[in-house]
Design a protein around this motif. Structure first.
Motif, short mmCIF file in Angstrom:
data_model
loop_
_atom_site.label_atom_id
_atom_site.label_comp_id
_atom_site.label_asym_id
_atom_site.label_seq_id
_atom_site.Cartn_x
_atom_site.Cartn_y
_atom_site.Cartn_z
N VAL A 105 47.49 45.82 14.24
CA VAL A 105 46.57 46.68 15.00
C VAL A 105 45.22 45.98 15.18
CG1 VAL A 105 45.24 48.82 14.92
CG2 VAL A 105 47.67 48.86 14.40
N GLU A 106 44.68 45.41 14.10
CA GLU A 106 43.39 44.72 14.18
C GLU A 106 43.46 43.53 15.14
OE1 GLU A 106 42.51 43.82 10.11
OE2 GLU A 106 41.94 45.89 9.65
N ALA A 107 44.55 42.78 15.08
CA ALA A 107 44.71 41.64 15.99
C ALA A 107 44.77 42.11 17.44
CB ALA A 107 45.97 40.86 15.63
N THR A 108 45.48 43.20 17.69
CA THR A 108 45.60 43.73 19.04
C THR A 108 44.27 44.27 19.54
OG1 THR A 108 47.90 44.33 18.58
CG2 THR A 108 46.89 45.33 20.51
N ILE A 109 43.53 44.93 18.67
CA ILE A 109 42.21 45.47 19.05
C ILE A 109 41.29 44.33 19.46
CG2 ILE A 109 40.11 46.57 18.16
CD1 ILE A 109 41.96 48.49 16.59
N SER A 110 41.27 43.26 18.68
CA SER A 110 40.39 42.13 19.01
C SER A 110 40.87 41.41 20.27
CB SER A 110 40.29 41.16 17.84
OG SER A 110 41.55 40.59 17.56
N LYS A 111 42.19 41.34 20.48
CA LYS A 111 42.73 40.68 21.67
C LYS A 111 42.38 41.46 22.93
CE LYS A 111 47.19 40.73 22.63
NZ LYS A 111 48.63 40.50 22.51
N VAL A 112 42.51 42.79 22.86
CA VAL A 112 42.23 43.64 24.01
C VAL A 112 40.73 43.84 24.20
CG1 VAL A 112 42.53 46.00 24.91
CG2 VAL A 112 44.44 44.83 23.84
N GLY A 113 39.98 43.76 23.09
CA GLY A 113 38.55 44.02 23.14
C GLY A 113 38.26 45.51 23.16
N ALA A 114 39.10 46.28 22.48
CA ALA A 114 38.94 47.74 22.45
C ALA A 114 37.66 48.11 21.72
CB ALA A 114 40.14 48.37 21.77
N GLU A 115 36.96 49.10 22.28
CA GLU A 115 35.66 49.49 21.72
C GLU A 115 35.54 50.97 21.42
OE1 GLU A 115 32.64 48.13 24.34
OE2 GLU A 115 33.19 46.02 24.11
N GLY A 116 36.63 51.64 21.24
CA GLY A 116 36.53 53.07 20.92
C GLY A 116 37.81 53.80 21.29
N MET A 117 37.73 55.11 21.14
CA MET A 117 38.91 55.94 21.38
C MET A 117 39.39 55.88 22.83
SD MET A 117 39.82 57.05 18.52
CE MET A 117 41.00 58.33 18.88
N LYS A 118 38.50 55.53 23.75
CA LYS A 118 38.91 55.46 25.15
C LYS A 118 39.95 54.37 25.39
CE LYS A 118 35.18 52.54 27.03
NZ LYS A 118 34.88 51.73 25.90
N ASP A 119 40.02 53.39 24.49
CA ASP A 119 40.97 52.29 24.62
C ASP A 119 42.23 52.49 23.78
OD1 ASP A 119 39.28 50.84 26.35
OD2 ASP A 119 38.15 50.06 24.64
N MET A 120 42.39 53.68 23.21
CA MET A 120 43.53 53.92 22.32
C MET A 120 44.87 53.74 23.04
SD MET A 120 44.27 57.05 19.75
CE MET A 120 45.79 57.13 18.84
N GLY A 121 44.95 54.17 24.28
CA GLY A 121 46.20 54.04 25.04
C GLY A 121 46.64 52.60 25.21
N LYS A 122 45.68 51.72 25.54
CA LYS A 122 46.00 50.30 25.70
C LYS A 122 46.52 49.72 24.39
CE LYS A 122 42.17 49.27 28.77
NZ LYS A 122 40.92 48.52 28.85
N VAL A 123 45.78 49.99 23.32
CA VAL A 123 46.13 49.44 22.01
C VAL A 123 47.48 49.99 21.55
CG1 VAL A 123 45.45 49.29 19.59
CG2 VAL A 123 43.72 49.10 21.37
N MET A 124 47.69 51.30 21.68
CA MET A 124 48.96 51.92 21.26
C MET A 124 50.14 51.33 22.02
SD MET A 124 49.07 54.07 18.80
CE MET A 124 50.65 54.78 19.13
N GLY A 125 49.97 51.13 23.32
CA GLY A 125 51.05 50.58 24.13
C GLY A 125 51.48 49.20 23.65
N LEU A 126 50.50 48.34 23.41
CA LEU A 126 50.80 46.97 22.98
C LEU A 126 51.36 46.94 21.56
CD1 LEU A 126 47.66 45.15 24.43
CD2 LEU A 126 50.02 44.94 25.22
N VAL A 127 50.76 47.71 20.66
CA VAL A 127 51.22 47.70 19.27
C VAL A 127 52.61 48.32 19.16
CG1 VAL A 127 50.77 48.60 16.95
CG2 VAL A 127 48.89 47.70 18.30
N SER A 128 52.85 49.42 19.86
CA SER A 128 54.16 50.07 19.82
C SER A 128 55.24 49.14 20.35
CB SER A 128 54.15 51.36 20.64
OG SER A 128 53.28 52.29 20.07
N GLN A 129 54.91 48.40 21.39
CA GLN A 129 55.87 47.46 21.96
C GLN A 129 56.17 46.33 20.96
OE1 GLN A 129 54.45 45.63 25.57
NE2 GLN A 129 56.50 45.61 26.44
N GLU A 130 55.14 45.84 20.30
CA GLU A 130 55.31 44.74 19.36
C GLU A 130 56.07 45.17 18.10
OE1 GLU A 130 52.50 41.62 16.89
OE2 GLU A 130 51.69 42.62 18.66
N LEU A 131 55.83 46.40 17.65
CA LEU A 131 56.42 46.86 16.40
C LEU A 131 57.62 47.80 16.61
CD1 LEU A 131 53.19 47.63 14.33
CD2 LEU A 131 54.55 45.54 14.37
N ALA A 132 58.22 47.77 17.78
CA ALA A 132 59.33 48.67 18.09
C ALA A 132 60.42 48.57 17.03
CB ALA A 132 59.90 48.34 19.45
#
Length: 150
Positions: A105-132
């Motif tokens: 999750v931390e690696a994905t957040i830094s890769k995407v550059g997420a800065e808050g709850m508004k970016d949760m969808g982006k992060v969830m999509g990538l992490v869910s795909q990676e950890l399926a």
């Protein structure tokens, strides 16, 4: 196809041991796999991702049912559900620990550059795909929410 063969082998062993709980869980797996294969437009062979998705769904159903039974103080019904979930999860890949999920999750957040709850969808999509199949969606969601809330 290897999953179906593994399930059939386990079913034969459960029948010989007269283990009704395991047998019910294995029959549920076989049923879901057959339904997925014969469903509209499905090819003969299922991918490993599809098999994992089906198994994860079955485990989640059993755990949700057990939670409802426990809320209603019906542990007599919850125990078989949890036992079936345990049998089904034997066919899933090894689940990651929370610390391993946090690293992803931390690696994905830094890769995407997420800065808050508004970016949760982006992060969830990538992490869910990676950890399926390797982690529960609810656990992933809770970790992502905690990391983005900081």
């Amino acid at each position: 196809m290897a999953l179906q063969q593994d399930v059939m082998t386990a079913m034969k062993a459960a029948m010989k041991e007269k283990d009704q709980t395991a047998l019910a869980a294995l029959r549920a797996i076989k049923s879901e796999l057959l339904l997925a294969q014969t469903g509209g437009g499905a090819s003969d062979e299922m991918s490993e991702e599809e098999e994992i998705k089906i198994l994860s769904k079955l485990v989640k159903q059993r755990k949700d049912s057990a939670a409802i039974y426990n809320e209603q103080n019906r542990s007599d019904l919850a125990e078989p559900e949890l036992a079936q979930a345990e049998v089904i999860s034997q066919f899933l890949p090894v689940q990651l620990t929370e610390s391993e999920i946090e690293e992803v999750v931390e690696a994905t957040i830094s890769k995407v550059g997420a800065e808050g709850m508004k970016d949760m969808g982006k992060v969830m999509g990538l992490v869910s795909q990676e950890l399926a199949g390797k982690a529960d969606g609810k656990t992933i969601s809770n970790i992502v929410r905690a990391k983005l809330a900081k």
